[in-house]
Design a protein around this motif. Structure first.
Motif, PDB file in Angstrom:
ATOM      1  N   ARG A  16       0.835  -1.204   0.000  1.00  0.00           N
ATOM      2  CA  ARG A  16       0.000   0.000   0.000  1.00  0.00           C
ATOM      3  C   ARG A  16       0.869   1.254   0.000  1.00  0.00           C
ATOM      4  O   ARG A  16       1.913   1.292   0.637  1.00  0.00           O
ATOM      5  CB  ARG A  16      -0.902   0.017   1.232  1.00  0.00           C
ATOM      6  N   SER A  17       0.395   2.282  -0.671  1.00  0.00           N
ATOM      7  CA  SER A  17       1.097   3.561  -0.731  1.00  0.00           C
ATOM      8  C   SER A  17       1.025   4.279   0.612  1.00  0.00           C
ATOM      9  O   SER A  17       0.061   4.123   1.352  1.00  0.00           O
ATOM     10  CB  SER A  17       0.474   4.466  -1.791  1.00  0.00           C
ATOM     11  N   ILE A  18       2.067   5.070   0.890  1.00  0.00           N
ATOM     12  CA  ILE A  18       2.102   5.890   2.106  1.00  0.00           C
ATOM     13  C   ILE A  18       2.497   7.306   1.707  1.00  0.00           C
ATOM     14  O   ILE A  18       3.477   7.499   0.979  1.00  0.00           O
ATOM     15  CB  ILE A  18       3.107   5.337   3.133  1.00  0.00           C
ATOM     16  N   SER A  19       1.727   8.289   2.174  1.00  0.00           N
ATOM     17  CA  SER A  19       2.060   9.693   1.950  1.00  0.00           C
ATOM     18  C   SER A  19       2.729  10.240   3.197  1.00  0.00           C
ATOM     19  O   SER A  19       2.236  10.034   4.312  1.00  0.00           O
ATOM     20  CB  SER A  19       0.811  10.512   1.639  1.00  0.00           C
ATOM     21  N   VAL A  57       9.750   0.156  -4.806  1.00  0.00           N
ATOM     22  CA  VAL A  57       8.967   1.363  -4.542  1.00  0.00           C
ATOM     23  C   VAL A  57       9.297   2.446  -5.555  1.00  0.00           C
ATOM     24  O   VAL A  57      10.357   2.450  -6.164  1.00  0.00           O
ATOM     25  CB  VAL A  57       9.190   1.943  -3.117  1.00  0.00           C
ATOM     26  N   SER A  58       8.348   3.360  -5.709  1.00  0.00           N
ATOM     27  CA  SER A  58       8.561   4.565  -6.505  1.00  0.00           C
ATOM     28  C   SER A  58       8.065   5.741  -5.675  1.00  0.00           C
ATOM     29  O   SER A  58       7.287   5.565  -4.743  1.00  0.00           O
ATOM     30  CB  SER A  58       7.810   4.485  -7.835  1.00  0.00           C
ATOM     31  N   THR A  98       4.704  10.860  -1.870  1.00  0.00           N
ATOM     32  CA  THR A  98       3.978   9.605  -1.727  1.00  0.00           C
ATOM     33  C   THR A  98       4.896   8.486  -2.184  1.00  0.00           C
ATOM     34  O   THR A  98       5.485   8.552  -3.252  1.00  0.00           O
ATOM     35  CB  THR A  98       2.691   9.605  -2.584  1.00  0.00           C
ATOM     36  N   VAL A  99       5.051   7.477  -1.325  1.00  0.00           N
ATOM     37  CA  VAL A  99       5.861   6.306  -1.635  1.00  0.00           C
ATOM     38  C   VAL A  99       4.885   5.192  -1.993  1.00  0.00           C
ATOM     39  O   VAL A  99       3.998   4.859  -1.202  1.00  0.00           O
ATOM     40  CB  VAL A  99       6.745   5.901  -0.442  1.00  0.00           C
ATOM     41  N   ALA A 100       5.042   4.644  -3.196  1.00  0.00           N
ATOM     42  CA  ALA A 100       4.103   3.629  -3.692  1.00  0.00           C
ATOM     43  C   ALA A 100       4.865   2.375  -4.114  1.00  0.00           C
ATOM     44  O   ALA A 100       6.040   2.457  -4.481  1.00  0.00           O
ATOM     45  CB  ALA A 100       3.328   4.182  -4.871  1.00  0.00           C
ATOM     46  N   PRO A 101       4.176   1.229  -4.088  1.00  0.00           N
ATOM     47  CA  PRO A 101       4.813   0.021  -4.616  1.00  0.00           C
ATOM     48  C   PRO A 101       5.123   0.229  -6.099  1.00  0.00           C
ATOM     49  O   PRO A 101       4.348   0.877  -6.811  1.00  0.00           O
ATOM     50  CB  PRO A 101       3.752  -1.071  -4.428  1.00  0.00           C
ATOM     51  N   SER A 102       6.231  -0.299  -6.562  1.00  0.00           N
ATOM     52  CA  SER A 102       6.580  -0.181  -7.988  1.00  0.00           C
ATOM     53  C   SER A 102       5.501  -0.836  -8.841  1.00  0.00           C
ATOM     54  O   SER A 102       4.925  -1.845  -8.451  1.00  0.00           O
ATOM     55  CB  SER A 102       7.905  -0.859  -8.290  1.00  0.00           C
ATOM     56  N   GLY A 103       5.232  -0.217  -9.978  1.00  0.00           N
ATOM     57  CA  GLY A 103       4.236  -0.759 -10.880  1.00  0.00           C
ATOM     58  C   GLY A 103       2.816  -0.328 -10.550  1.00  0.00           C
ATOM     59  O   GLY A 103       1.869  -0.739 -11.186  1.00  0.00           O
TER      60      GLY A 103
END
Length: 83
Positions: A38-41, A63-64, A77-82
């Motif tokens: 899950r993404s985290i801001s 992550v991206s 915002t850190v999100a899973p890659s893809g």
């Protein structure tokens, strides 16, 4: 003609300490994002602090990062890659 000079004041190595704290936080958050999918801001940050997060996680597999928001409310915002 008036020339402007940029002055930078770093009391008791604040900048270096803050950079280390941000790097450690970025890596912790990246680990959580990878674990949960899950993404985290993060909290709103100034441009220099956001840049530290982006650079720290640039080569992190899984992550991206993306800056979102406007003005002083802009955050990373850190999100899973893809995603």
């Amino acid at each position: 003609r008036i020339e402007k000079a940029r002055v930078s004041l770093d009391v008791e190595q604040y900048r270096a300490r803050r950079e280390k704290v941000l790097q450690e936080m970025a890596l912790r958050v990246a680990g959580r994002v990878v674990a949960t999918g899950r993404s985290i801001s993060l909290e709103p940050m100034n441009p220099a602090e956001r840049r530290i997060i982006h650079i720290t996680l640039a080569d992190h597999s899984g992550v991206s990062t993306e800056s979102t928001g406007f003005g002083s409310a802009r955050k990373v915002t850190v999100a899973p890659s893809g995603q």
